[in-house]
Scaffold this motif. Structure first.
Motif, PDB file in Angstrom:
ATOM      1  N   LEU A  69       0.709  26.188   4.288  1.00 17.26           N
ATOM      2  CA  LEU A  69       0.460  27.509   4.853  1.00 17.26           C
ATOM      3  C   LEU A  69       0.815  28.563   3.823  1.00 17.26           C
ATOM      4  O   LEU A  69       1.749  28.399   3.034  1.00 17.26           O
ATOM      5  N   THR A  70       0.070  29.647   3.818  1.00 16.58           N
ATOM      6  CA  THR A  70       0.311  30.738   2.883  1.00 16.58           C
ATOM      7  C   THR A  70       0.027  32.054   3.588  1.00 16.58           C
ATOM      8  O   THR A  70      -0.301  32.071   4.773  1.00 16.58           O
ATOM      9  N   ASN A  71       0.137  33.135   2.863  1.00 10.19           N
ATOM     10  CA  ASN A  71      -0.183  34.454   3.412  1.00 10.19           C
ATOM     11  C   ASN A  71      -0.731  35.321   2.291  1.00 10.19           C
ATOM     12  O   ASN A  71      -0.750  34.914   1.124  1.00 10.19           O
ATOM     13  N   PHE A  72      -1.148  36.519   2.659  1.00 10.27           N
ATOM     14  CA  PHE A  72      -1.776  37.386   1.671  1.00 10.27           C
ATOM     15  C   PHE A  72      -0.842  37.688   0.501  1.00 10.27           C
ATOM     16  O   PHE A  72      -1.272  37.676  -0.653  1.00 10.27           O
ATOM     17  N   ALA A  73       0.429  37.956   0.781  1.00  6.76           N
ATOM     18  CA  ALA A  73       1.378  38.288  -0.288  1.00  6.76           C
ATOM     19  C   ALA A  73       1.484  37.152  -1.305  1.00  6.76           C
ATOM     20  O   ALA A  73       1.516  37.403  -2.521  1.00  6.76           O
ATOM     21  N   GLU A  74       1.510  35.914  -0.837  1.00  6.99           N
ATOM     22  CA  GLU A  74       1.599  34.769  -1.753  1.00  6.99           C
ATOM     23  C   GLU A  74       0.310  34.599  -2.554  1.00  6.99           C
ATOM     24  O   GLU A  74       0.359  34.274  -3.743  1.00  6.99           O
ATOM     25  N   GLU A  97      -5.496  34.740  12.280  1.00  4.11           N
ATOM     26  CA  GLU A  97      -5.759  33.470  11.594  1.00  4.11           C
ATOM     27  C   GLU A  97      -4.650  33.198  10.582  1.00  4.11           C
ATOM     28  O   GLU A  97      -4.086  34.112  10.000  1.00  4.11           O
ATOM     29  N   THR A  98      -4.384  31.928  10.388  1.00  4.93           N
ATOM     30  CA  THR A  98      -3.415  31.478   9.398  1.00  4.93           C
ATOM     31  C   THR A  98      -4.190  30.887   8.228  1.00  4.93           C
ATOM     32  O   THR A  98      -5.140  30.139   8.427  1.00  4.93           O
ATOM     33  N   VAL A  99      -3.787  31.242   7.021  1.00  9.74           N
ATOM     34  CA  VAL A  99      -4.458  30.733   5.827  1.00  9.74           C
ATOM     35  C   VAL A  99      -3.640  29.584   5.254  1.00  9.74           C
ATOM     36  O   VAL A  99      -2.417  29.635   5.204  1.00  9.74           O
ATOM     37  N   ALA A 100      -4.341  28.542   4.845  1.00  8.06           N
ATOM     38  CA  ALA A 100      -3.715  27.374   4.227  1.00  8.06           C
ATOM     39  C   ALA A 100      -4.485  27.027   2.957  1.00  8.06           C
ATOM     40  O   ALA A 100      -5.662  27.382   2.820  1.00  8.06           O
ATOM     41  N   TYR A 101      -3.812  26.346   2.038  1.00  7.22           N
ATOM     42  CA  TYR A 101      -4.470  25.952   0.793  1.00  7.22           C
ATOM     43  C   TYR A 101      -3.984  24.583   0.355  1.00  7.22           C
ATOM     44  O   TYR A 101      -2.925  24.116   0.755  1.00  7.22           O
TER      45      TYR A 101
END
Length: 109
Positions: A69-74, A97-101
């Motif tokens: 999981l990540t976020n815009f700041a990361e 929504e949750t962003v993942a990479y």
């Protein structure tokens, strides 16, 4: 649905399995195929935006395949703010929504 949001950054836009076929590992196989597809095209990183519309099924699926999981700041710290804005725009990330990479290419030490 798969697409590129940058030359070396793939995006799993959508994986869907009809409710009557859930629990049969179809989503898992679709995600495996997606990662293989991007890997074969020398993609460095794959992103996905996850919703909680169907509980946390998609979150658990992506985490089980090594996504983080990540976020815009990361993302901005990793790629710079302007590039992060552009990536989020191309990924069509919306509120909630949750962003993942997942990195497909590991750095050499």
């Amino acid at each position: 649905m798969l697409k590129f949001v940058d030359p070396k950054i793939g995006y799993v836009y959508y994986i869907a399995v009809d409710a009557k076929y859930r629990g049969m590992k179809i989503g898992s196989r679709l995600l495996d195929f997606s990662l293989s597809y991007f890997s074969n095209l020398a993609t460095d990183t794959v992103y996905a935006s996850l919703t909680s519309d169907h509980g946390d099924e998609s979150k658990f699926l992506f985490l089980s395949k090594g996504f983080k999981l990540t976020n815009f700041a990361e993302v901005a710290k990793r790629f710079g703010r302007l590039r992060a804005v552009n990536l989020y725009r191309k990924m069509l990330v919306v509120s909630g929504e949750t962003v993942a990479y997942k990195d497909l290419i590991t750095a050499l030490v």
